[in-house]
Design a protein around this motif. Structure first.
Motif, PDB file in Angstrom:
ATOM      1  N   ALA A   5     -24.522 -76.761  15.853  1.00 11.49           N
ATOM      2  CA  ALA A   5     -25.645 -76.807  14.913  1.00 11.49           C
ATOM      3  C   ALA A   5     -25.506 -77.975  13.956  1.00 11.49           C
ATOM      4  O   ALA A   5     -26.476 -78.693  13.665  1.00 11.49           O
ATOM      5  N   GLY A   6     -24.284 -78.196  13.466  1.00  6.04           N
ATOM      6  CA  GLY A   6     -24.054 -79.283  12.521  1.00  6.04           C
ATOM      7  C   GLY A   6     -24.375 -80.640  13.098  1.00  6.04           C
ATOM      8  O   GLY A   6     -24.920 -81.513  12.406  1.00  6.04           O
ATOM      9  N   ASP A   7     -24.066 -80.832  14.383  1.00  4.17           N
ATOM     10  CA  ASP A   7     -24.373 -82.111  15.033  1.00  4.17           C
ATOM     11  C   ASP A   7     -25.877 -82.373  15.050  1.00  4.17           C
ATOM     12  O   ASP A   7     -26.325 -83.510  14.861  1.00  4.17           O
ATOM     13  N   ILE A   8     -26.645 -81.318  15.274  1.00  7.38           N
ATOM     14  CA  ILE A   8     -28.112 -81.453  15.284  1.00  7.38           C
ATOM     15  C   ILE A   8     -28.629 -81.711  13.878  1.00  7.38           C
ATOM     16  O   ILE A   8     -29.437 -82.615  13.637  1.00  7.38           O
ATOM     17  N   LEU A   9     -28.162 -80.900  12.933  1.00  3.23           N
ATOM     18  CA  LEU A   9     -28.657 -81.001  11.554  1.00  3.23           C
ATOM     19  C   LEU A   9     -28.376 -82.370  10.951  1.00  3.23           C
ATOM     20  O   LEU A   9     -29.187 -82.881  10.158  1.00  3.23           O
ATOM     21  N   ALA A  10     -27.262 -82.967  11.318  1.00  5.22           N
ATOM     22  CA  ALA A  10     -26.901 -84.269  10.749  1.00  5.22           C
ATOM     23  C   ALA A  10     -27.916 -85.344  11.112  1.00  5.22           C
ATOM     24  O   ALA A  10     -28.070 -86.335  10.382  1.00  5.22           O
ATOM     25  N   ARG A  11     -28.627 -85.152  12.205  1.00  6.57           N
ATOM     26  CA  ARG A  11     -29.613 -86.151  12.652  1.00  6.57           C
ATOM     27  C   ARG A  11     -30.964 -85.974  11.963  1.00  6.57           C
ATOM     28  O   ARG A  11     -31.845 -86.823  12.119  1.00  6.57           O
ATOM     29  N   TYR A  12     -31.125 -84.875  11.228  1.00  4.18           N
ATOM     30  CA  TYR A  12     -32.416 -84.593  10.574  1.00  4.18           C
ATOM     31  C   TYR A  12     -32.189 -84.236   9.104  1.00  4.18           C
ATOM     32  O   TYR A  12     -32.469 -83.123   8.659  1.00  4.18           O
ATOM     33  N   PRO A  13     -31.711 -85.203   8.321  1.00  2.23           N
ATOM     34  CA  PRO A  13     -31.335 -84.924   6.926  1.00  2.23           C
ATOM     35  C   PRO A  13     -32.504 -84.568   6.014  1.00  2.23           C
ATOM     36  O   PRO A  13     -32.279 -84.049   4.913  1.00  2.23           O
ATOM     37  N   GLU A  14     -33.737 -84.806   6.454  1.00  2.00           N
ATOM     38  CA  GLU A  14     -34.898 -84.509   5.611  1.00  2.00           C
ATOM     39  C   GLU A  14     -35.570 -83.185   5.975  1.00  2.00           C
ATOM     40  O   GLU A  14     -36.510 -82.758   5.290  1.00  2.00           O
ATOM     41  N   ILE A  15     -35.121 -82.538   7.041  1.00  2.00           N
ATOM     42  CA  ILE A  15     -35.741 -81.293   7.485  1.00  2.00           C
ATOM     43  C   ILE A  15     -35.055 -80.113   6.802  1.00  2.00           C
ATOM     44  O   ILE A  15     -33.821 -80.027   6.790  1.00  2.00           O
ATOM     45  N   PRO A  16     -35.811 -79.183   6.194  1.00  2.00           N
ATOM     46  CA  PRO A  16     -35.204 -78.042   5.498  1.00  2.00           C
ATOM     47  C   PRO A  16     -34.343 -77.187   6.428  1.00  2.00           C
ATOM     48  O   PRO A  16     -34.725 -76.920   7.568  1.00  2.00           O
ATOM     49  N   VAL A  17     -33.174 -76.785   5.927  1.00  2.00           N
ATOM     50  CA  VAL A  17     -32.266 -75.906   6.667  1.00  2.00           C
ATOM     51  C   VAL A  17     -32.045 -74.658   5.815  1.00  2.00           C
ATOM     52  O   VAL A  17     -31.359 -74.711   4.793  1.00  2.00           O
ATOM     53  N   TYR A  18     -32.648 -73.546   6.218  1.00  2.00           N
ATOM     54  CA  TYR A  18     -32.483 -72.289   5.489  1.00  2.00           C
ATOM     55  C   TYR A  18     -31.266 -71.568   6.038  1.00  2.00           C
ATOM     56  O   TYR A  18     -31.085 -71.468   7.261  1.00  2.00           O
ATOM     57  N   THR A  19     -30.423 -71.032   5.156  1.00  2.00           N
ATOM     58  CA  THR A  19     -29.176 -70.439   5.614  1.00  2.00           C
ATOM     59  C   THR A  19     -28.803 -69.203   4.810  1.00  2.00           C
ATOM     60  O   THR A  19     -29.180 -69.067   3.638  1.00  2.00           O
ATOM     61  N   ALA A  20     -28.087 -68.305   5.479  1.00  2.00           N
ATOM     62  CA  ALA A  20     -27.599 -67.074   4.856  1.00  2.00           C
ATOM     63  C   ALA A  20     -26.545 -66.467   5.765  1.00  2.00           C
ATOM     64  O   ALA A  20     -26.282 -66.973   6.868  1.00  2.00           O
ATOM     65  N   GLU A  21     -25.946 -65.379   5.322  1.00  2.00           N
ATOM     66  CA  GLU A  21     -24.994 -64.659   6.162  1.00  2.00           C
ATOM     67  C   GLU A  21     -25.731 -63.907   7.274  1.00  2.00           C
ATOM     68  O   GLU A  21     -26.931 -63.670   7.198  1.00  2.00           O
ATOM     69  N   TYR A  22     -24.978 -63.536   8.291  1.00  2.00           N
ATOM     70  CA  TYR A  22     -25.508 -62.857   9.477  1.00  2.00           C
ATOM     71  C   TYR A  22     -26.373 -61.652   9.109  1.00  2.00           C
ATOM     72  O   TYR A  22     -27.494 -61.507   9.616  1.00  2.00           O
ATOM     73  N   GLU A  23     -25.870 -60.785   8.247  1.00  2.00           N
ATOM     74  CA  GLU A  23     -26.585 -59.550   7.911  1.00  2.00           C
ATOM     75  C   GLU A  23     -27.955 -59.838   7.307  1.00  2.00           C
ATOM     76  O   GLU A  23     -28.939 -59.151   7.607  1.00  2.00           O
ATOM     77  N   THR A  24     -28.027 -60.859   6.476  1.00  2.00           N
ATOM     78  CA  THR A  24     -29.299 -61.216   5.846  1.00  2.00           C
ATOM     79  C   THR A  24     -30.295 -61.733   6.883  1.00  2.00           C
ATOM     80  O   THR A  24     -31.480 -61.357   6.874  1.00  2.00           O
ATOM     81  N   LEU A  25     -29.814 -62.558   7.809  1.00  2.29           N
ATOM     82  CA  LEU A  25     -30.711 -63.128   8.816  1.00  2.29           C
ATOM     83  C   LEU A  25     -31.217 -62.061   9.783  1.00  2.29           C
ATOM     84  O   LEU A  25     -32.388 -62.080  10.178  1.00  2.29           O
ATOM     85  N   VAL A  26     -30.356 -61.130  10.171  1.00  2.00           N
ATOM     86  CA  VAL A  26     -30.779 -60.042  11.053  1.00  2.00           C
ATOM     87  C   VAL A  26     -31.810 -59.168  10.355  1.00  2.00           C
ATOM     88  O   VAL A  26     -32.817 -58.758  10.958  1.00  2.00           O
ATOM     89  N   LYS A  27     -31.584 -58.886   9.078  1.00  2.00           N
ATOM     90  CA  LYS A  27     -32.541 -58.081   8.309  1.00  2.00           C
ATOM     91  C   LYS A  27     -33.893 -58.786   8.222  1.00  2.00           C
ATOM     92  O   LYS A  27     -34.955 -58.161   8.302  1.00  2.00           O
ATOM     93  N   MET A  28     -33.857 -60.096   8.110  1.00  2.00           N
ATOM     94  CA  MET A  28     -35.086 -60.867   7.942  1.00  2.00           C
ATOM     95  C   MET A  28     -35.850 -61.011   9.259  1.00  2.00           C
ATOM     96  O   MET A  28     -37.072 -60.820   9.313  1.00  2.00           O
TER      97      MET A  28
ATOM     98  N   GLY B 269     -35.057 -59.423  12.346  1.00  2.00           N
ATOM     99  CA  GLY B 269     -35.104 -58.224  13.174  1.00  2.00           C
ATOM    100  C   GLY B 269     -34.304 -58.341  14.458  1.00  2.00           C
ATOM    101  O   GLY B 269     -34.321 -57.441  15.295  1.00  2.00           O
ATOM    102  N   TYR B 270     -33.568 -59.441  14.648  1.00  2.00           N
ATOM    103  CA  TYR B 270     -32.746 -59.605  15.843  1.00  2.00           C
ATOM    104  C   TYR B 270     -31.574 -60.535  15.519  1.00  2.00           C
ATOM    105  O   TYR B 270     -31.609 -61.301  14.542  1.00  2.00           O
ATOM    106  N   ALA B 271     -30.531 -60.466  16.358  1.00  2.00           N
ATOM    107  CA  ALA B 271     -29.374 -61.341  16.193  1.00  2.00           C
ATOM    108  C   ALA B 271     -29.698 -62.717  16.759  1.00  2.00           C
ATOM    109  O   ALA B 271     -30.200 -62.842  17.880  1.00  2.00           O
ATOM    110  N   LEU B 272     -29.410 -63.749  16.000  1.00  2.00           N
ATOM    111  CA  LEU B 272     -29.684 -65.111  16.440  1.00  2.00           C
ATOM    112  C   LEU B 272     -28.687 -65.523  17.511  1.00  2.00           C
ATOM    113  O   LEU B 272     -27.480 -65.329  17.354  1.00  2.00           O
ATOM    114  N   ALA B 273     -29.170 -66.088  18.609  1.00  2.00           N
ATOM    115  CA  ALA B 273     -28.289 -66.614  19.646  1.00  2.00           C
ATOM    116  C   ALA B 273     -27.602 -67.868  19.122  1.00  2.00           C
ATOM    117  O   ALA B 273     -28.257 -68.839  18.769  1.00  2.00           O
TER     118      ALA B 273
END
Length: 275
Positions: free
Chosen positions: A69-92, A94-98
């Motif tokens: 993921a970091g390799d991809i994100l480094a190429r798009y420094p102007e694109i928003p990256v929303y982040t949180a812990e696993y439990e928060t993302l699953v709650k938001m 409704g499924y586990a992110l691959a």
């Protein structure tokens, strides 16, 4: 990185595309212009980016901000990256992110059937296949086993739905595809269009009055369109009647049929290879 945004409120409007917008709503997000889709996992996202799709934002689990993921994100420094812990993302979502990563991306205007078929020798046509998992698996087989393109009737699940694209391992971004136009009736007008473009049509169906899948006559055809039907019912009787050939995959041990995704792999391998 200045574009890393910690998620403190999962109800924030900018997160709606990940949490509260259905696949159909995303598809129609910018009507009449092409909508959006969600790509899941670094591999799928990478293949979409290589194919020229435009990212709008990323959603990444804390622990996955590095690595693939970091390799991809480094190429798009102007694109928003929303982040949180696993439990928060699953709650938001409704499924586990691959592999801990999603990306909201812009769809593109689809090419016409004529454009898709212009330089194609072998195409797959999917008739009203509604299961995204099957769509994804068929696309993976089509890309790997010598199909040049995939055409879909209007009743098919969309190949860019999150699950379909993930199951395909991103091959939906590596093989040409499009839908028959809404105004083109299937099979009546769609079949004629394909045949007028020089393709012989092959109905994959459980019929006794059929050709062997390795029949030399089939393999000698310059252009073939391999048509697969919906789960359970298979191809419509009118579709079978309108095709140039009907082909049945021989079965053993009393098994009556294969899942459409498994059948597609057999058909593409046998009918797609250059002889």
């Amino acid at each position: 990185m200045k574009n890393i945004i910690e998620i403190n409120d999962i109800t924030a409007l900018e997160l709606d595309v990940y949490a509260r917008t259905s696949e159909v709503q995303l598809l129609r997000y910018n009507e009449p212009n092409p909508g959006l889709f969600i790509a899941e996992s670094p591999k799928v996202i990478e293949r979409a980016l290589k194919a020229g799709y435009e990212p709008l934002s990323f959603l990444v689990e804390h622990k996955d901000l590095d690595g693939e993921a970091g390799d991809i994100l480094a190429r798009y420094p102007e694109i928003p990256v929303y982040t949180a812990e696993y439990e928060t993302l699953v709650k938001m979502t409704g499924y586990a992110l691959a592999r801990g990563m999603l990306c909201a991306m812009k769809r593109r205007t689809l090419p016409s059937v004529e454009e898709i078929c212009k330089n194609s020798r072998r195409v797959a046509i999917l008739e009203n296949i509604v299961n995204p998992t099957n769509i994804g698996a068929i696309f993976r087989s089509a890309a790997a086993l010598h199909m040049d393109a995939v055409l879909l009737t209007g009743g098919c699940s969309n190949p860019l739905y999150r699950r379909a694209a993930r199951v395909s391992m991103g091959t939906v971004f590596q093989i040409l595809w499009t839908y028959f136009e809404k105004k083109t009736s299937w099979p009546e007008e769609g079949m004629k269009k394909i045949q007028n473009l020089g393709f012989k049509t092959v109905a994959m169906a459980l019929r006794d009055d059929s050709y062997s899948i390795d029949d030399p006559k089939l393999l000698a055809e310059e252009k073939l369109a391999v048509i697969l039907g919906t789960e359970g019912d298979g191809l419509a009787s009118q579709t079978i009647a309108d095709c140039d050939y009907t082909v049945k995959i021989p079965m053993a041990h009393g098994v009556d049929s294969l899942n459409v995704a498994a059948a597609s792999a057999v058909a593409f391998w046998e009918l797609g290879r250059k002889r």
